[in-house]
Design a protein around this motif. Structure first.
Motif, PDB file in Angstrom:
ATOM      1  N   ASP A  13       0.815  -1.211   0.000  1.00  0.00           N
ATOM      2  CA  ASP A  13       0.000   0.000   0.000  1.00  0.00           C
ATOM      3  C   ASP A  13       0.846   1.257   0.000  1.00  0.00           C
ATOM      4  N   ILE A  14       1.833   1.323   0.842  1.00  0.00           N
ATOM      5  CA  ILE A  14       2.698   2.502   0.910  1.00  0.00           C
ATOM      6  C   ILE A  14       3.515   2.630  -0.381  1.00  0.00           C
ATOM      7  N   GLY A  15       4.061   1.541  -0.839  1.00  0.00           N
ATOM      8  CA  GLY A  15       4.852   1.565  -2.072  1.00  0.00           C
ATOM      9  C   GLY A  15       4.059   2.058  -3.256  1.00  0.00           C
ATOM     10  N   ILE A  16       2.800   1.645  -3.362  1.00  0.00           N
ATOM     11  CA  ILE A  16       1.945   2.088  -4.457  1.00  0.00           C
ATOM     12  C   ILE A  16       1.692   3.585  -4.367  1.00  0.00           C
ATOM     13  N   VAL A  17       1.389   4.076  -3.190  1.00  0.00           N
ATOM     14  CA  VAL A  17       1.130   5.510  -3.008  1.00  0.00           C
ATOM     15  C   VAL A  17       2.375   6.327  -3.335  1.00  0.00           C
ATOM     16  N   VAL A  18       3.522   5.890  -2.852  1.00  0.00           N
ATOM     17  CA  VAL A  18       4.765   6.643  -3.021  1.00  0.00           C
ATOM     18  C   VAL A  18       5.233   6.662  -4.473  1.00  0.00           C
ATOM     19  N   THR A  19       5.022   5.587  -5.208  1.00  0.00           N
ATOM     20  CA  THR A  19       5.577   5.482  -6.556  1.00  0.00           C
ATOM     21  C   THR A  19       4.591   5.784  -7.682  1.00  0.00           C
ATOM     22  N   ARG A  20       3.319   5.928  -7.376  1.00  0.00           N
ATOM     23  CA  ARG A  20       2.316   6.157  -8.430  1.00  0.00           C
ATOM     24  C   ARG A  20       2.627   7.444  -9.193  1.00  0.00           C
ATOM     25  N   GLY A  21       2.717   7.324 -10.509  1.00  0.00           N
ATOM     26  CA  GLY A  21       2.917   8.474 -11.369  1.00  0.00           C
ATOM     27  C   GLY A  21       4.341   9.000 -11.436  1.00  0.00           C
ATOM     28  N   VAL A  22       5.274   8.350 -10.755  1.00  0.00           N
ATOM     29  CA  VAL A  22       6.659   8.807 -10.768  1.00  0.00           C
ATOM     30  C   VAL A  22       7.332   8.311 -12.052  1.00  0.00           C
ATOM     31  N   SER A  23       8.093   9.175 -12.694  1.00  0.00           N
ATOM     32  CA  SER A  23       8.804   8.789 -13.914  1.00  0.00           C
ATOM     33  C   SER A  23       9.842   7.717 -13.606  1.00  0.00           C
ATOM     34  N   PHE A  24      10.317   7.065 -14.652  1.00  0.00           N
ATOM     35  CA  PHE A  24      11.310   6.016 -14.460  1.00  0.00           C
ATOM     36  C   PHE A  24      12.574   6.573 -13.818  1.00  0.00           C
ATOM     37  N   SER A  25      13.047   7.715 -14.304  1.00  0.00           N
ATOM     38  CA  SER A  25      14.256   8.299 -13.704  1.00  0.00           C
ATOM     39  C   SER A  25      13.990   8.714 -12.262  1.00  0.00           C
ATOM     40  N   GLY A  26      12.770   9.144 -11.970  1.00  0.00           N
ATOM     41  CA  GLY A  26      12.402   9.480 -10.595  1.00  0.00           C
ATOM     42  C   GLY A  26      12.405   8.250  -9.702  1.00  0.00           C
ATOM     43  N   LEU A  27      11.952   7.122 -10.241  1.00  0.00           N
ATOM     44  CA  LEU A  27      11.969   5.877  -9.473  1.00  0.00           C
ATOM     45  C   LEU A  27      13.398   5.439  -9.168  1.00  0.00           C
ATOM     46  N   LEU A  28      14.291   5.591 -10.148  1.00  0.00           N
ATOM     47  CA  LEU A  28      15.693   5.235  -9.907  1.00  0.00           C
ATOM     48  C   LEU A  28      16.309   6.143  -8.852  1.00  0.00           C
ATOM     49  N   GLU A  29      15.999   7.426  -8.912  1.00  0.00           N
ATOM     50  CA  GLU A  29      16.521   8.370  -7.921  1.00  0.00           C
ATOM     51  C   GLU A  29      15.985   8.049  -6.528  1.00  0.00           C
ATOM     52  N   LEU A  30      14.685   7.785  -6.444  1.00  0.00           N
ATOM     53  CA  LEU A  30      14.073   7.409  -5.170  1.00  0.00           C
ATOM     54  C   LEU A  30      14.692   6.120  -4.640  1.00  0.00           C
ATOM     55  N   GLY A  31      14.853   5.134  -5.523  1.00  0.00           N
ATOM     56  CA  GLY A  31      15.455   3.865  -5.121  1.00  0.00           C
ATOM     57  C   GLY A  31      16.860   4.044  -4.580  1.00  0.00           C
TER      58      GLY A  31
END
Length: 127
Positions: A13-31
């Protein structure tokens, strides 16, 4: 998603909320930030760093293929132009290069899934 929370009951649930709509480069940066925050050492950090770098390269080719303006070649490989902040980038792609991009993305998807399983503790894997 596995990096967001240590509590298995809330991770999805938290992962879905945090990552929804984030660009691929944004996901890599967040990761990258979450890997550092969780103080992962050794294999997880090394795998994430390597896979992030490889993924950026593969996604750049993928984005050029999908979002570029294609020209119809008379002879030879097709060409795609992509407008970026630093100007227009032209690239040619042979059929083999398009296949290589697809293959690289498929392999990276498998490797990223393996990293997810390692982080979740579902598998004991050593590179």
């Amino acid at each position: 998603m596995a990096l967001v929370s240590d509590d298995d009951r809330e991770t999805n649930d938290i992962g879905i909320v945090v990552t929804r709509g984030v660009s691929f480069s944004g996901l890599l940066e967040l990761g990258a930030k979450l890997v550092k925050l969780h103080r992962f050492q050794g294999q997880v950090r090394d795998m994430f760093t390597r896979l992030s770098a490889d993924s950026k390269v593969a996604m750049e080719s993928r984005n050029h293929l999908l979002h570029g303006a294609w020209t119809t070649p008379g002879k030879g490989p097709a060409s795609a132009s992509r407008v970026k902040a630093k100007g227009t980038v032209d690239r040619t792609f042979t059929v083999a290069q398009v296949e290589d991009v697809a293959y690289d993305l498929a392999v990276l998807a498998d490797q990223l899934f393996m990293l997810f399983l390692v982080i979740e503790g579902a598998v004991d894997y050593e590179e």
